[in-house]
Design a protein around this motif. Structure first.
Motif, PDB file in Angstrom:
ATOM      1  N   ALA A  69     -81.478  56.439  69.536  1.00 22.91           N
ATOM      2  CA  ALA A  69     -80.444  56.303  70.279  1.00 22.91           C
ATOM      3  C   ALA A  69     -80.067  57.921  70.597  1.00 22.91           C
ATOM      4  O   ALA A  69     -80.410  58.643  69.494  1.00 22.91           O
ATOM      5  CB  ALA A  69     -79.117  55.670  69.721  1.00 22.91           C
TER       6      ALA A  69
ATOM      7  N   GLN B 128     -71.595  53.196  72.774  1.00 22.65           N
ATOM      8  CA  GLN B 128     -72.513  54.080  72.571  1.00 22.65           C
ATOM      9  C   GLN B 128     -72.447  54.772  71.080  1.00 22.65           C
ATOM     10  O   GLN B 128     -71.412  55.429  70.615  1.00 22.65           O
ATOM     11  CB  GLN B 128     -72.572  55.475  73.299  1.00 22.65           C
TER      12      GLN B 128
ATOM     13  N   ALA C  16     -78.696  51.836  65.663  1.00 26.13           N
ATOM     14  CA  ALA C  16     -77.963  52.382  66.867  1.00 26.13           C
ATOM     15  C   ALA C  16     -77.731  51.145  67.691  1.00 26.13           C
ATOM     16  O   ALA C  16     -78.488  50.046  67.738  1.00 26.13           O
ATOM     17  CB  ALA C  16     -79.240  53.190  67.716  1.00 26.13           C
TER      18      ALA C  16
ATOM     19  N   ASP D 268     -77.041  51.514  71.754  1.00 25.53           N
ATOM     20  CA  ASP D 268     -77.453  52.367  72.686  1.00 25.53           C
ATOM     21  C   ASP D 268     -77.416  52.005  74.007  1.00 25.53           C
ATOM     22  O   ASP D 268     -77.786  50.960  74.546  1.00 25.53           O
ATOM     23  CB  ASP D 268     -78.725  52.871  72.466  1.00 25.53           C
TER      24      ASP D 268
END
Length: 585
Positions: free
Chosen positions: A420, A546, A576, A578
Motif C-alpha cells: 500500500a 486508505q 493493508a 489500499d
C-alpha cells in the motif's frame, strides 16, 4: 549501381536508409550481387537492419545485442499461403468450395496450437542470428497477422465493406507488443499446467479461444463501424496492444461446461456474503455484443453526437454482471466499470515523485508520448506475474461454494513486491500464537465501494515453520470463540473497532492439518460441523479506507463445549487496505 556501392557504407546506413522503404531495400538486394553484398557484408549492415527493425516494427534503439523473434510453424505458413491463394481465386472467379474446405482444414489443424502462428506462447519466441533475419521474420509475422484470409462469411462481408483488396497493405505489427504478449501468455500457460493451479488451471486453459488475425478480430469490425458512422475525430491507436494479446488467444469461451464455466474466469475474483465476482477475459463475439449493447444504450440516452471517450470491453464478470473492464479506444487506458455505468475506476496505478497517479501512467507507453497505449499489456503482465509467482492463488472461495477459482487476496509471496502507498504495512500478514497461524490480506472492490478481506487460520503441522507440539502449546485442538478487529485510516488516524462472537457465524475447531466447521448464532449455541482437511478461511468486507486492518481472535483450548484450559488471544498482524492498488482485477 557502381555509384550506389561507392557511397560510404556509414553514410548509406545512417543518412539514406531512413528515407528508403523496406520494399526499396529488398529491391536493391535483388538488383545485383554488389548491392546485395553492400546491404549484408559492409561494416554497417547490421546497423542498417537494426534501424529497419526500429522503424518498421517499433523496436527500441537500445535493442541491439540480440534479436528476439516469433516462430512460425510450417502449418501456419501453409495456411497463410493457401488462404492467400483462396482469396485471389475467390476475388477473381467467385467462391470456391474446394478452397474453402482447404482453409477450414488448415484452420482446424492450427486450432490445437491456439496461436495464429502455430505455436503455443511458451514456444513462440526464439533469437534470430542477425538483424536481417529478425527483420524478415517480423515481416512475415506482419503478413500473417494483417493479410491472412478470412472464412467464407467474414471474407464476403469484408469484401463488401472494403472492396476486393481486403488486406491491410503496408501494415506492420508492433514487435515489442507481440513479444510481451507471448511472454505473459507463456506464464499463464505454465501456471495452468502447474499442479499448484489445481483444477482451475485446466479449466482456464481449456476455455481459451484460438488466436485471431486482424481481419478475424473484433477490431476490424470496430473500424468498419467507425467508418460507417464517420467517427473520424478519434483514433483507435489505443487498441494496438490488444491486437498482440488476441493473436495468441482470443479470450475465453463463455459456453457452459457442466455449470462450471462461471468459475473458470482467468481474471479471477473474490467473494463476501452474497456477492461473488469471477471475471472472464472476453472472447471476440461476446465483447462485440457488449460493445454494441452499450453503444445502443448510449445512443438512446443521449443525442446523436458520438461520445468524446469511447471504450471497448475486454473482461467482465459473467455471473452477476457487477463489473467489467474496458480499454479506451484512443489512449489504451484500462478502466473498471460498475454495472450501473457510473463508476469508472482506473485499473492501473503507479507512484511518481511520491504521488499516486492513475490512468495512462500505468503503462510504459502512452499515445501522447509516442507509444501506442500499452496499459492492457501491463494489466495482463501483472496478472500473469502474480499467478506464476504465487502472489495470488486458486482456492475455494467459501465453504458454501465448493468450486475453486482464481482468488485475488494477496498471499505472503506478494508482500515483498506489492504494498500500500506509502507502504506502512504489507499487503499480506502472518502471525503465529501458540501454534495457531493467521494470515490476512484484503482486496479493494470499487464496484461495491468496499474492501473485501480474507482471514486464513490453521494449527501448524510438524513440517511448518513456527510449529509447536501439543505438549508445548498445552492443547490438541482449539476452537474460535470471538474476534476483535481494528480498522485504521492512515489519512485521518481514526480507528474503528468491531467485536463479536465467531466469524460470519462460524466457530471452527482447529487441529493439525484440518478443522471442523462448527456454526451457530452465538458462542453458547454452536452446532457441530464436518471436518475439512485444509486451512479455515473466511471473507468479509468493510467500508473503503486508505489504511490497515489488525486484530485478535480468542480461542478456547479443546472446544467451547469441552474446554481444556483458559481462553487465549491469537494475533492478526496488520495488513493493508489500499484504495490505490497497483492493479484492479
Amino acid at each position: 549501381m557502381e555509384n550506389l556501392t561507392s557511397i560510404p557504407s556509414d553514410t548509406f546506413a545512417y543518412v539514406l536508409v531512413p528515407f528508403l522503404s523496406s520494399d526499396d531495400l529488398l529491391s536493391l538486394r535483388v538488383t545485383s550481387q554488389p548491392c546485395k553484398d553492400f546491404l549484408h557484408d559492409c561494416n554497417e549492415s547490421e546497423q542498417l537492419w537494426r534501424n529497419a527493425l526500429v522503424r518498421d516494427f517499433c523496436f527500441p534503439k537500445t535493442c541491439v545485442s540480440y534479436y528476439p523473434s516469433l516462430k512460425i510453424s510450417n502449418k501456419a505458413l501453409e495456411y497463410y499461403i493457401s488462404s492467400r491463394q483462396a482469396t485471389t481465386n475467390t476475388t477473381t472467379h467467385g467462391t470456391s468450395n474446394n478452397h474453402n474446405r482447404n482453409i477450414d482444414s488448415e484452420s482446424s489443424a492450427l486450432r490445437s496450437a491456439k496461436s495464429i502462428f502455430g505455436h503455443s506462447a511458451t514456444n513462440a519466441i526464439y533469437e534470430a542470428k542477425s538483424a536481417f533475419e529478425s527483420w524478415k521474420q517480423w515481416k512475415l509475422v506482419s503478413k500473417i497477422y494483417y493479410k491472412t484470409s478470412l472464412t467464407n462469411t467474414r471474407m464476403r462481408w469484408a469484401q463488401h465493406q472494403e472492396g476486393d483488396n481486403i488486406s491491410v497493405t503496408g501494415m506492420n505489427v508492433h514487435g515489442p507488443y507481440f513479444l510481451r504478449a507471448a511472454t505473459f501468455w507463456s506464464k499463464i500457460e505454465r501456471w495452468c499446467e502447474d499442479p499448484n493451479s489445481g483444477t482451475v488451471g485446466n479449466r482456464i486453459l481449456g476455455s481459451l479461444v484460438h488466436g485471431v488475425s486482424y481481419h478475424q478480430s473484433r477490431f476490424f469490425h470496430l473500424q468498419q463501424r467507425r467508418k460507417q458512422q464517420q467517427h473520424h475525430h478519434n483514433t483507435t491507436q489505443g487498441l494496438r496492444a490488444l491486437e498482440a494479446i488476441y493473436a495468441f488467444y482470443d479470450g475465453q469461451s463463455v459456453q457452459s461446461t457442466g455449470g462450471l464455466w462461471t468459475f473458470r474466469g482467468l481474471i479471477g475474483g473474490y467473494c463476501a456474503y452474497n456477492y461473488l465476482t469471477v471475471t472472464h477475459l472476453l472472447d471476440g463475439p461476446t465483447a462485440e455484443k457488449m460493445y454494441l449493447l452499450e453503444e445502443e444504450r448510449t445512443r438512446q440516452s443521449t443525442t446523436n453526437t458520438a461520445p468524446e471517450e469511447e471504450y471497448f470491453p475486454i473482461a467482465a464478470n459473467m455471473f452477476q454482471m457487477k463489473k467489467s473492464f474496458k480499454v479506451r479506444v484512443d489512449t489504451g487506458e484500462v478502466v473498471m466499470c460498475a454495472s450501473d455505468g457510473y463508476i469508472n475506476s482506473p485499473a492501473l496505478y503507479h507512484i511518481c515523485d511520491g504521488v499516486v497517479r492513475s490512468g495512462g501512467g500505468g503503462g510504459s507507453e502512452t499515445v501522447e508520448n509516442g507509444g501506442a497505449g500499452d496499459e492492457a499489456l501491463v494489466w495482463m503482465e501483472e496478472l500473469a506475474h502474480r499467478l506464476l509467482a504465487g502472489e495470488i492463488k486458486s482456492g475455494r472461495i467459501s465453504d458454501n461454494n465448493m468450486t475453486d477459482i482464481v482468488t485475488h487476496y494477496p498471499t505472503l509471496m506478494a508482500s515483498a513486491r506489492l504494498g500500500a502507498y506509502p507502504k506502512p504495512v504489507p499487503v499480506a500478514s502472518r502471525a503465529i500464537t501458540r501454534g495457531v497461524e493467521v494470515v490476512g490480506s484484503g482486496v479493494f472492490a470499487p464496484e461495491m465501494s468496499c474492501h473485501i478481506y480474507c482471514i486464513r487460520m490453521r494449527l501448524l503441522t510438524p513440517e511448518d515453520e513456527g510449529y509447536e507440539s501439543s505438549s508445548s502449546r498445552d492443547f490438541v485442538t482449539c476452537q474460535l470463540m470471538s474476534r476483535d478487529w481494528k480498522f485504521k485510516s492512515h489519512v485521518s488516524g481514526d480507528v474503528k473497532e468491531i467485536t463479536g462472537d465467531g466469524v460470519v457465524g462460524m466457530y471452527p475447531v482447529l487441529s493439525e492439518g484440518e478443522y471442523r466447521n462448527d456454526s451457530g448464532d452465538t458462542a453458547s449455541n454452536v452446532n457441530m460441523g464436518t471436518v475439512e482437511t485444509r486451512s479455515f478461511e473466511y471473507q468479509s468486507c468493510c467500508g473503503p479506507i486508505q489504511g490497515s486492518f489488525k486484530g485478535r481472535i480468542k480461542f478456547m483450548p479443546g472446544s467451547i463445549r469441552e474446554p481444556q484450559g483458559n481462553p487465549f488471544w491469537v494475533e492478526v498482524a496488520p495488513f493493508a487496505l489500499d484504495l490505490t492498488p497497483r492493479a484492479l482485477y
